[in-house]
Design a protein around this motif. Structure first.
Motif, PDB file in Angstrom:
ATOM      1  N   GLU A 191      40.548  40.801  41.151  1.00 26.65           N
ATOM      2  CA  GLU A 191      41.435  41.474  42.109  1.00 26.65           C
ATOM      3  C   GLU A 191      40.978  42.916  42.352  1.00 26.65           C
ATOM      4  N   ILE A 192      40.592  43.596  41.274  1.00 26.31           N
ATOM      5  CA  ILE A 192      40.114  44.973  41.393  1.00 26.31           C
ATOM      6  C   ILE A 192      38.822  45.008  42.215  1.00 26.31           C
ATOM      7  N   SER A 193      37.927  44.077  41.931  1.00 20.45           N
ATOM      8  CA  SER A 193      36.667  44.000  42.680  1.00 20.45           C
ATOM      9  C   SER A 193      36.929  43.761  44.160  1.00 20.45           C
ATOM     10  N   GLN A 198      44.071  49.687  32.600  1.00 18.49           N
ATOM     11  CA  GLN A 198      44.968  48.746  31.921  1.00 18.49           C
ATOM     12  C   GLN A 198      44.221  47.490  31.493  1.00 18.49           C
ATOM     13  N   VAL A 199      43.332  46.999  32.348  1.00 16.49           N
ATOM     14  CA  VAL A 199      42.533  45.817  31.997  1.00 16.49           C
ATOM     15  C   VAL A 199      41.626  46.137  30.812  1.00 16.49           C
ATOM     16  N   ALA A 200      40.998  47.307  30.827  1.00 18.01           N
ATOM     17  CA  ALA A 200      40.115  47.692  29.722  1.00 18.01           C
ATOM     18  C   ALA A 200      40.904  47.788  28.411  1.00 18.01           C
ATOM     19  N   LEU A 241      41.336  34.573  30.770  1.00 16.01           N
ATOM     20  CA  LEU A 241      41.552  34.246  32.174  1.00 16.01           C
ATOM     21  C   LEU A 241      42.402  35.298  32.889  1.00 16.01           C
ATOM     22  N   ILE A 242      43.396  35.860  32.194  1.00 14.77           N
ATOM     23  CA  ILE A 242      44.264  36.886  32.784  1.00 14.77           C
ATOM     24  C   ILE A 242      43.449  38.138  33.112  1.00 14.77           C
ATOM     25  N   ALA A 243      42.652  38.600  32.157  1.00 17.03           N
ATOM     26  CA  ALA A 243      41.831  39.795  32.375  1.00 17.03           C
ATOM     27  C   ALA A 243      40.810  39.548  33.478  1.00 17.03           C
ATOM     28  N   LEU A 244      40.205  38.371  33.470  1.00 13.44           N
ATOM     29  CA  LEU A 244      39.208  38.042  34.491  1.00 13.44           C
ATOM     30  C   LEU A 244      39.841  38.038  35.886  1.00 13.44           C
ATOM     31  N   LYS A 245      41.061  37.502  35.989  1.00 16.68           N
ATOM     32  CA  LYS A 245      41.773  37.479  37.263  1.00 16.68           C
ATOM     33  C   LYS A 245      42.002  38.903  37.771  1.00 16.68           C
TER      34      LYS A 245
END
Length: 105
Positions: free
Chosen positions: A90-92, A69-71, A82-86
């Motif tokens: 979280e995934i990391s 979903q992020v990709a 900033l939203i994608a980075l957040k």
């Protein structure tokens, strides 16, 4: 006529006193010397099979879905905001948490 089976290869291992006592006891109970017992154990035992933790597999699947979903979001917007980075952080963190949990097992 009995064939002599020459054993030309040698291995060596180090054991604690307790491990050596256990080896000697088990070999004695089987009526074997330590070498014969160790050889039999190595050659006739099945290797351990890694058992997968179902909960971990489900968590990894969810992490993969989130990453997809992020990709998709990043590809659509053609940048990492900033939203994608957040979400990536979280995934990391989720992956690191699973790796730490797996190391303890």
């Amino acid at each position: 006529m009995k064939f002599k089976n020459n054993k030309d290869n040698k291995i060596s291992i180090r054991l604690t006193d307790n491990e050596m006592n256990l080896l000697e006891t088990k070999a004695s109970l089987c009526g074997l010397n330590k070498s014969a017992f160790t050889r039999h154990t190595i050659l006739h035992s099945k290797p351990p099979i890694h058992k997968f933790d179902k909960a971990m597999v489900v968590q990894i699947s969810r992490i993969g879905s989130n990453l997809g979903q992020v990709a998709k979001y990043v590809n659509k917007n053609e940048s990492i905001d900033l939203i994608a980075l957040k979400h990536i952080i979280e995934i990391s963190n989720s992956i690191n948490s699973l790796l730490d949990k797996d190391k303890k097992c």
